[in-house]
Design a protein around this motif. Structure first.
Motif, mmCIF file in Angstrom:
data_model
loop_
_atom_site.group_PDB
_atom_site.id
_atom_site.type_symbol
_atom_site.label_atom_id
_atom_site.label_comp_id
_atom_site.label_asym_id
_atom_site.label_seq_id
_atom_site.Cartn_x
_atom_site.Cartn_y
_atom_site.Cartn_z
ATOM 1 N N THR A 1 -0.899 5.926 2.873
ATOM 2 C CA THR A 1 -2.179 5.931 3.594
ATOM 3 C C THR A 1 -2.471 4.575 4.236
ATOM 4 O O THR A 1 -3.322 4.486 5.114
ATOM 5 C CB THR A 1 -3.344 6.258 2.648
ATOM 6 O OG1 THR A 1 -3.440 5.222 1.664
ATOM 7 C CG2 THR A 1 -3.171 7.606 1.981
ATOM 8 N N ARG A 2 -1.794 3.519 3.783
ATOM 9 C CA ARG A 2 -2.052 2.142 4.233
ATOM 10 C C ARG A 2 -3.501 1.716 3.933
ATOM 11 O O ARG A 2 -4.065 0.904 4.636
ATOM 12 C CB ARG A 2 -1.770 1.961 5.721
ATOM 13 C CG ARG A 2 -0.381 2.323 6.146
ATOM 14 C CD ARG A 2 0.684 1.467 5.456
ATOM 15 N NE ARG A 2 1.974 1.612 6.096
ATOM 16 C CZ ARG A 2 2.836 2.598 5.843
ATOM 17 N NH1 ARG A 2 2.540 3.536 4.943
ATOM 18 N NH2 ARG A 2 3.978 2.640 6.480
ATOM 19 N N ILE A 3 -4.065 2.317 2.898
ATOM 20 C CA ILE A 3 -5.394 1.886 2.453
ATOM 21 C C ILE A 3 -5.191 1.107 1.153
ATOM 22 O O ILE A 3 -4.654 1.643 0.190
ATOM 23 C CB ILE A 3 -6.333 3.096 2.200
ATOM 24 C CG1 ILE A 3 -6.489 3.922 3.485
ATOM 25 C CG2 ILE A 3 -7.699 2.633 1.696
ATOM 26 C CD1 ILE A 3 -7.181 5.255 3.273
ATOM 27 N N PRO A 4 -5.576 -0.178 1.128
ATOM 28 C CA PRO A 4 -5.365 -0.979 -0.082
ATOM 29 C C PRO A 4 -6.147 -0.419 -1.280
ATOM 30 O O PRO A 4 -7.173 0.232 -1.117
ATOM 31 C CB PRO A 4 -5.907 -2.361 0.305
ATOM 32 C CG PRO A 4 -5.928 -2.374 1.799
ATOM 33 C CD PRO A 4 -6.185 -0.955 2.210
ATOM 34 N N SER B 1 -10.269 1.892 8.840
ATOM 35 C CA SER B 1 -8.863 1.973 8.465
ATOM 36 C C SER B 1 -8.635 1.533 7.017
ATOM 37 O O SER B 1 -7.683 1.965 6.367
ATOM 38 C CB SER B 1 -8.072 1.060 9.407
ATOM 39 O OG SER B 1 -6.710 1.084 9.132
ATOM 40 N N ILE B 2 -9.509 0.655 6.511
ATOM 41 C CA ILE B 2 -9.370 0.209 5.114
ATOM 42 C C ILE B 2 -10.539 0.695 4.260
ATOM 43 O O ILE B 2 -10.739 0.222 3.150
ATOM 44 C CB ILE B 2 -9.213 -1.328 4.992
ATOM 45 C CG1 ILE B 2 -10.307 -2.055 5.778
ATOM 46 C CG2 ILE B 2 -7.843 -1.774 5.455
ATOM 47 C CD1 ILE B 2 -10.371 -3.547 5.490
ATOM 48 N N PRO C 1 -6.739 -7.597 1.466
ATOM 49 C CA PRO C 1 -6.035 -8.161 0.318
ATOM 50 C C PRO C 1 -5.378 -9.484 0.726
ATOM 51 O O PRO C 1 -4.840 -9.572 1.839
ATOM 52 C CB PRO C 1 -4.987 -7.096 -0.017
ATOM 53 C CG PRO C 1 -5.537 -5.824 0.535
ATOM 54 C CD PRO C 1 -6.322 -6.217 1.756
ATOM 55 N N ARG D 1 -6.574 3.425 14.363
ATOM 56 C CA ARG D 1 -5.108 3.264 14.295
ATOM 57 C C ARG D 1 -4.394 3.819 15.534
ATOM 58 O O ARG D 1 -3.503 4.667 15.419
ATOM 59 C CB ARG D 1 -4.569 3.932 13.034
ATOM 60 C CG ARG D 1 -5.200 3.369 11.762
ATOM 61 C CD ARG D 1 -4.668 4.090 10.546
ATOM 62 N NE ARG D 1 -5.075 3.422 9.313
ATOM 63 C CZ ARG D 1 -4.700 3.793 8.104
ATOM 64 N NH1 ARG D 1 -3.874 4.815 7.946
ATOM 65 N NH2 ARG D 1 -5.107 3.152 7.039
ATOM 66 N N LYS E 1 -7.782 8.889 -1.733
ATOM 67 C CA LYS E 1 -7.042 8.576 -0.501
ATOM 68 C C LYS E 1 -5.726 9.357 -0.451
ATOM 69 O O LYS E 1 -5.026 9.464 -1.450
ATOM 70 C CB LYS E 1 -6.818 7.067 -0.350
ATOM 71 C CG LYS E 1 -5.939 6.449 -1.379
ATOM 72 C CD LYS E 1 -5.765 4.950 -1.087
ATOM 73 C CE LYS E 1 -4.893 4.335 -2.160
ATOM 74 N NZ LYS E 1 -4.515 2.976 -1.921
ATOM 75 N N SER F 1 -2.153 0.720 11.729
ATOM 76 C CA SER F 1 -3.288 0.326 10.878
ATOM 77 C C SER F 1 -3.345 -1.192 10.817
ATOM 78 O O SER F 1 -2.335 -1.878 11.011
ATOM 79 C CB SER F 1 -3.087 0.888 9.471
ATOM 80 O OG SER F 1 -1.957 0.268 8.883
ATOM 81 N N VAL G 1 -3.502 -2.965 8.299
ATOM 82 C CA VAL G 1 -2.629 -3.422 7.218
ATOM 83 C C VAL G 1 -1.200 -3.657 7.732
ATOM 84 O O VAL G 1 -0.560 -4.654 7.394
ATOM 85 C CB VAL G 1 -2.664 -2.384 6.064
ATOM 86 C CG1 VAL G 1 -1.486 -2.551 5.115
ATOM 87 C CG2 VAL G 1 -3.984 -2.484 5.307
ATOM 88 N N THR H 1 0.842 -1.196 0.000
ATOM 89 C CA THR H 1 0.000 0.000 0.000
ATOM 90 C C THR H 1 0.876 1.245 0.000
ATOM 91 O O THR H 1 2.071 1.161 0.276
ATOM 92 C CB THR H 1 -0.908 0.040 1.250
ATOM 93 O OG1 THR H 1 -0.079 0.002 2.405
ATOM 94 C CG2 THR H 1 -1.874 -1.124 1.290
#
Lengths: 125, 406, 152
Positions: free
Chosen positions: A94-97, B105-106, B331, B294, B248, B308, B310, A91
């Motif tokens: 932002t760590r948003i996929p 967060s996602i 993912p 987070r 984003k 996060s 992730v 990613t």
């Protein structure tokens, strides 16, 4: 044939997900890709046939559906563990996929559509 | 009247006929909400420790023990739990010096963050029904994700100032990549953009507002849309995942547009939050720490991308998952990392995540088997009671018992 | 959806008037409007028209579920969103405290309600499309995201 995969929410798939994520119904609603008519011709993929979708991150076999309206270069998949095989694990800051914009190659295949159990097995392999 | 916890609209006009423990008939639930009610009897999770079926009590004790011994635990999920359970969860995170994060967060965290911080103005859905005459659905498909959004609040109903409903009093635009089911009913006002085209569209919209010629194909249509937007008495923008992902890291673009529109009239933003109480968790954590997600309690209160889901999925040594299925929704590459971590999962149903968890604690379905309260997508608090008796404890009960044992 | 012409092709095309109408085309139109039934055409019941009768019953099957106003609900397509419930002008007029303001119906005089996640039709006689002075109102179909409601 290279396309951009965009994931989306479908109400019938959401309904199946609420009821039972391990059901055949959920797999049927989830493991699909909606292709533009001309893209499907170029990729040699027919309605209802299995298609291999392959991104830099992973690959998955799903069932091809041909959309009524045209959207060349784009392919739509319901958000699901099947589409998540293709989403980059890497990613940005932002760590948003990037769930909604995935470059992928589509091609006809004889391979089978994986079940949820198949996906789980791969997850722990 | 019952409350539906199928999405963040928290519809509170649901009529349910019950015979003993089973639901015989419902009124006013949409297909998605009815699916949630039907799930009452489908594929429920069972208490497990290390793959062995056990009692709920033993599963709880084992969870407490694992949390006690963990050095870098992560607590994740939360958007399908009541405010009461979330409050316990935050307390548990503090006690266990854990990382805590939720599904925002996602998904739409960045937008919810701006709303909670009042960086962009917001309003309630009741305000929208009564006064919202100009609407923009942006990167969302309410017909599929929040089926009663348009009928209960935003487009079709009569409101205090809008007695004639959608036909004469309201105008709704849809901006999206995909010709969705919502695009079918808003066909005349559907602005189709290419993937990632949201920022360019904002530039073009700002250009028109500044009296310049926009750099788009259909200049006339955009100028006409902007004229309508300017005439609003109260405009509302409903951003969905499409906009959240496209912008984003650049959410200031959305703010720039909202600020500019607010120079001449009133525009509010309501984020199309998916799960029924994601907004509640974000608000609670914000009230306690100043951050909506987070957060790490390892050393006081810290916040940042390294906390996060992730990142923490790769760095934590224990994951407690509450009412969420990250193995399904992350993912695959990240889910794979999480699958290597010992997991404790609280969920009413069997999920991909429960299948890979060391400890599974079955819980009651909130809104049906457990009462409590939650914040609707617009921040309005909705309370609800259990409508059927349940053999399962609520998230709140399980978390309280873990807190006691820890 | 089946058309009057399609139905006509499946009649005996004798214009025998036994059904009380002057032509088979008129019968086809009446059948579609549910003013006549298949069995009103007695020649069609003769063995030589067996294939036509079978086919006609097939094409008329979906129409058989229609209300007096010709409204058909395709349950399997319905989202249960209630757009039609709230947009229906009769629902609005008869139910000002319920469907008119977006809530579940509070009056028993409404035409459309959502039950078990799918729309249902009650009181079809209240519909603007009912009776000889009907208005071809289409708010329930125009507001549907999935073509779950249809008029035949």
């Amino acid at each position: 044939m290279r396309v951009t995969i965009v994931t989306f929410r479908d109400i019938f798939q959401s309904e199946a997900q609420e009821i039972d994520r391990f059901s055949e119904e959920y797999r049927k609603m989830s493991a699909v890709v909606f292709l533009d008519k001309s893209d499907a011709v170029k990729a040699g993929v027919k309605e209802g046939a299995n298609v291999l979708v392959e991104s830099d991150n992973g690959r998955v076999v799903v069932v091809a559906r041909i959309s009524e309206n045209a959207h060349p270069g784009l392919a739509f998949m319901p958000n699901s563990p099947w589409s998540n095989r293709l989403v980059p694990a890497k990613t940005d800051d932002t760590r948003i996929p990037s769930y909604k914009s995935i470059s992928a190659e589509i091609s006809a295949t004889e391979d089978k559509v994986p079940t949820v159990e198949d996906l789980l097995r791969e997850m722990v392999s | 009247m019952a409350v539906c916890t199928g999405c963040s609209l928290l519809c509170d006009d649901i009529e349910v006929s019950i015979d003993g423990r089973s639901i015989t008939r419902t009124k006013n639930l949409c297909r998605k909400g009815f699916g949630r009610y039907r799930s009452l009897t489908s594929d429920r999770s069972v208490p497990r420790v290390d793959g062995r079926q056990t009692s709920i009590q033993e599963a709880i004790s084992r969870a407490a023990e694992m949390l006690r011994n963990a050095r870098r635990p992560m607590l994740f999920g939360w958007s399908c739990s009541t405010l009461e359970a979330q409050r316990k969860g935050i307390e548990l995170a503090r006690r266990a010096r854990a990382i805590i994060d939720d599904t925002s967060s996602i998904c739409q965290g960045e937008i919810v963050d701006m709303i909670i911080r009042r960086d962009i103005p917001s309003c309630t859905l009741d305000d929208v029904r009564n006064y919202g005459d100009t609407l923009i659905f942006w990167g969302c498909d309410p017909s599929s994700s929040h089926p009663r959004h348009m009928s209960r609040f935003s487009y079709y109903p009569r409101g205090e100032k809008l007695q004639r409903g959608h036909e004469e009093d309201r105008t709704a635009f849809l901006i999206d990549i995909r010709a969705s089911p919502t695009a079918k009913i808003l066909a005349g006002n559907f602005v189709q953009i290419p993937p990632g085209g949201d920022s360019d569209l904002i530039d073009a919209m700002l250009a028109v507002l500044d009296g310049k010629i926009p750099k788009v194909k259909d200049k006339k249509a955009l100028i006409s849309m902007m004229n309508t937007l300017k005439k609003a008495d109260m405009g509302v923008i409903f951003p969905g995942l499409g906009l959240a992902y496209s912008l984003k890291g650049r959410m200031d673009r959305l703010k720039a547009l909202v600020d500019r529109l607010n120079e001449t009239t009133r525009y509010n933003v309501i984020s199309m939050v998916g799960h029924y109480n994601m907004r509640g968790f974000n608000q609670l954590l914000f009230d306690e720490t100043g951050f909506i997600n987070r957060v790490s309690f390892a050393d006081g209160v810290n916040h940042g991308p390294m906390y996060s889901v992730v990142e923490a999925s790769k760095s934590c040594d224990l994951a407690m998952i509450v009412g969420s299925d990250p193995i399904s929704s992350l993912p695959a590459g990240i889910a794979k990392a999480l699958a290597r971590v010992p997991m404790i999962t609280l969920d009413p149903h069997r999920t991909l995540t429960t299948e890979l968890s060391r400890v599974v604690i079955p819980t009651a379905l909130s809104g049906i088997e457990a009462g409590g309260s939650a914040l609707r997508m617009d921040g309005v608090r909705i309370e609800f009671d259990a409508i059927v008796k349940s053999e399962y404890p609520s998230d709140e009960e399980v978390l309280s018992r873990i807190l006691e044992e820890i | 959806m089946v058309s009057a012409m399609e139905i006509y092709q499946l009649t005996p095309k004798l214009n025998c008037k036994k059904c009380g109408l002057p032509t088979c085309m008129a019968f086809a139109v009446a059948l579609l409007a549910r003013e006549k039934q298949i069995e009103d055409c007695t020649p069609l019941l003769e063995p030589k028209y067996e294939a036509k009768l079978k086919k006609l019953r097939e094409v008329m099957a979906p129409v058989a579920g229609a209300t007096e106003t010709g409204l058909i609900i395709h349950d399997e397509r319905c989202y249960g969103c209630g757009n039609c419930v709230v947009a229906c002008p009769v629902n609005v007029a008869n139910d000002p405290k319920g469907s008119a303001i977006g809530l579940g119906p509070k009056s028993d005089k409404v035409i459309l309600i959502v039950e078990d996640g799918v729309v249902k039709c009650l009181n079809p006689k209240e519909c603007r499309r009912f009776g000889p002075n009907r208005i071809l109102c289409n708010l329930c179909t125009a507001t549907c995201p999935s073509k779950a409601i249809e008029f035949v």
